[in-house]
Design an enzyme around this catalytic site. Structure first.
Site, PDB file in Angstrom:
ATOM      1  N   LYS A 100       1.394 -86.680 -11.862  1.00  0.00           N
ATOM      2  CA  LYS A 100       1.046 -87.393 -13.095  1.00  0.00           C
ATOM      3  C   LYS A 100       2.171 -87.378 -14.125  1.00  0.00           C
ATOM      4  CE  LYS A 100      -3.968 -86.717 -12.675  1.00  0.00           C
ATOM      5  NZ  LYS A 100      -4.204 -85.585 -11.770  1.00  0.00           N
TER       6      LYS A 100
ATOM      7  N   SER B  49      -6.004 -82.913 -16.668  1.00  0.00           N
ATOM      8  CA  SER B  49      -5.532 -83.577 -15.452  1.00  0.00           C
ATOM      9  C   SER B  49      -6.552 -84.560 -14.894  1.00  0.00           C
ATOM     10  CB  SER B  49      -5.186 -82.527 -14.389  1.00  0.00           C
ATOM     11  OG  SER B  49      -4.385 -83.076 -13.374  1.00  0.00           O
TER      12      SER B  49
ATOM     13  N   LYS C 163       2.807 -79.995 -16.833  1.00  0.00           N
ATOM     14  CA  LYS C 163       1.759 -80.459 -15.929  1.00  0.00           C
ATOM     15  C   LYS C 163       1.559 -79.488 -14.785  1.00  0.00           C
ATOM     16  CE  LYS C 163      -1.450 -83.163 -14.981  1.00  0.00           C
ATOM     17  NZ  LYS C 163      -2.110 -81.918 -14.547  1.00  0.00           N
TER      18      LYS C 163
ATOM     19  N   SER D 126      -1.261 -82.715  -8.681  1.00  0.00           N
ATOM     20  CA  SER D 126      -1.342 -83.448  -9.955  1.00  0.00           C
ATOM     21  C   SER D 126      -0.055 -83.446 -10.771  1.00  0.00           C
ATOM     22  CB  SER D 126      -2.490 -82.897 -10.806  1.00  0.00           C
ATOM     23  OG  SER D 126      -3.724 -83.380 -10.329  1.00  0.00           O
TER      24      SER D 126
END
Length: 373
Positions: free
Chosen positions: A55, A112, A216, A52
Site C-alpha cells: 500500500k 491498513s 506501513k 500490505s
C-alpha cells in the site's frame, strides 16, 4: 585517483560498521531519505511477498493524483461492490457507502483497510486492474526492478512480489515528495463514521519510538511480518524495511535496531557555502557577470566523527565566455574532513547570459565613447 580511493575507503568503513548490526529478518534495508544512501542491507534484492506494505505504492499514486488535481482530500468516493469484497484488514465498507479521500487515506494508513485501498485505486484509475498497471509503471520509473504488483492491497496473489530494496525506494519517494502523508501515518488512535469506527495504528513504532513518522506494516500467512518503518531525528529521516520476520514483535525490534544504528552513527549536513559565492566575470556577454549557485549533492550524509571537522574550498574560474546557459558548470565546492575529500559539489550558473551581438557591441562602444567625450 585520490577520490576513487577515498570512496573505496568510505565503502569499506560502512561495510565494517554495518556488519556489527544484526537483524533476525532474512531481508532488510536501512536507507536515508534525503540522499537515498543505503546504510545497511541484508539480502535486499530477495523477491518476497510484501503483504500490505504494498500500500506504500497505492498511497504514493493517490498522493500524486491529489497533487495533480485529479483528486482532492474532500473528493467523495463511493465504495463499489468489488472494493467491499476485500478480505483481511478493512473497515467493512458497505456497497455505495461514501467517504472522502481524507477519510479513506486515514483508514489505509492507520488500520491498513483493504476496502478503502481498492476504493481509492478505483477513484484514481477507474478499476483496480487499471490502477495495478499504473503501480507497475511507476515502479519501473523508480527503478524497482525486483517488483511485480498484482493488486492494490498486498493480499496474497501469485507473482505479487517485491524486495526490501524496492520498498525503500517507493517509501522514499512517498515521504520525500509527499510529506503530508505524515498527517495520516503518525496517527496512533482515531475514529471514523462520527466516532462509530475505532482506529488503532498497526505500526507500534508510532507510539513507542521517538521520532517515528510511519510508514506501513504488512502480514499474511505466507509473507509473514513485514514493515517499512520511518523516523526522523535532528533533521534526518531514515527508512527501515523489514521483510518476512517470524513475529510481529520481531519486525518492530529489527526496525528499531536499524533505526538506532542509523541515528547513532550518521548525521545529515547541509554543505552550503560559508560565505556568499562571488559572481564570475563573463567575456562578451550581455551582462558583466554570472551568479554561481550550488548544484545537487549539497545534503551530505556523514559519519558523526567526520562531521565534526568539515572544511570547504570554493573553486571558480577567473572568467567564462558567453553564452552561458542556466545550469552550466562553473566550478566546485570541495568539502573535506581530516584532509580527506568527502564531497565535491558542482557550482552551476544560476542565470542565462547570452553572447553579445555585433549590434549590441557597437552600441556599447558608442555609449562608452559618448560618456568619455
Amino acid at each position: 585517483m585520490k577520490h576513487v580511493l577515498a570512496a573505496i575507503c568510505a565503502i569499506l568503513a560502512l561495510t565494517t560498521t554495518a556488519a556489527a548490526v544484526e537483524v533476525a529478518a532474512p531481508s532488510a534495508v536501512l536507507m536515508e531519505k534525503e540522499t537515498g544512501q543505503v546504510l545497511f542491507a541484508k539480502d535486499e534484492h530477495a523477491k518476497l511477498e510484501p503483504a500490505s506494505v504494498t500500500k506504500v505504492m497505492t498511497l504514493l499514486l493517490v498522493m500524486e493524483a491529489i497533487d495533480s488535481g485529479q483528486l482532492s482530500y474532500d473528493t467523495v468516493v463511493t465504495a463499489s461492490a468489488h472494493a467491499c469484497s476485500m478480505g483481511g484488514s478493512q473497515i467493512w465498507l458497505k456497497e455505495n457507502e461514501q467517504m472522502t479521500v481524507d477519510e479513506m487515506l486515514k483508514a489505509v494508513c492507520v488500520v491498513s483497510a483493504n476496502d478503502c485501498a481498492v476504493a481509492l485505486a478505483e477513484a484514481v484509475s477507474g478499476s483496480e486492474e487499471a490502477f495495478v498497471e499504473k503501480m507497475n509503471q511507476r515502479a519501473a520509473e523508480l527503478g524497482m526492478a525486483d517488483t511485480t504488483f498484482r493488486n492494490a492491497t498486498g493480499l496474497p496473489a501469485e507473482g505479487h512480489v517485491t524486495s526490501a530494496h524496492d520498498i525503500a525506494l517507493m517509501s522514499r519517494e512517498l515521504i520525500l515528495n509527499h510529506p503530508d502523508i505524515r498527517n495520516y501515518t503518525t496517527i496512533w488512535m482515531d475514529t471514523l463514521r462520527d466516532g462509530e469506527s475505532q482506529l488503532v495504528n498497526t505500526n507500534r513504532l508510532v507510539r513507542y519510538y521517538e521520532g517515528a513518522t510511519g510508514l506501513k506494516t504488512g502480514s499474511t500467512d505466507s509473507a509473514l511480518y513485514c514493515l517499512s518503518g520511518t523516523a526522523e531525528r535532528d533533521g534526518m529521516e531514515l527508512i527501515a524495511v523489514i521483510m518476512k520476520d517470524a513475529t510481529s514483535a520481531q519486525r518492530f525490534a529489527d526496525a528499531q535496531t536499524l533505526l538506532n544504528y542509523g541515528f547513532a552513527t550518521y548525521t545529515l549536513v547541509n554543505a552550503a557555502p560559508e560565505t556568499p559565492l562571488a559572481p564570475v566575470p563573463v567575456s562578451l556577454g550581455t551582462q558583466a557577470t554570472v551568479q554561481p549557485v550550488l548544484g545537487d549533492g549539497a545534503a551530505l550524509l556523514l559519519e558523526k566523527a567526520q562531521a565534526g571537522d568539515l572544511q570547504q574550498t570554493v573553486s571558480l574560474p577567473e572568467s567564462v565566455d558567453a553564452p552561458v546557459a542556466v545550469g552550466d558548470p562553473l566550478g566546485t565546492l570541495t568539502v573535506t574532513s581530516g584532509g580527506e575529500t568527502v564531497a565535491e559539489i558542482p557550482l552551476l550558473a544560476g542565470e542565462e547570459v547570452p553572447r553579445i551581438t555585433y549590434g549590441q557591441m557597437l552600441l556599447r562602444v558608442l555609449k562608452m565613447a559618448f560618456l568619455s567625450a
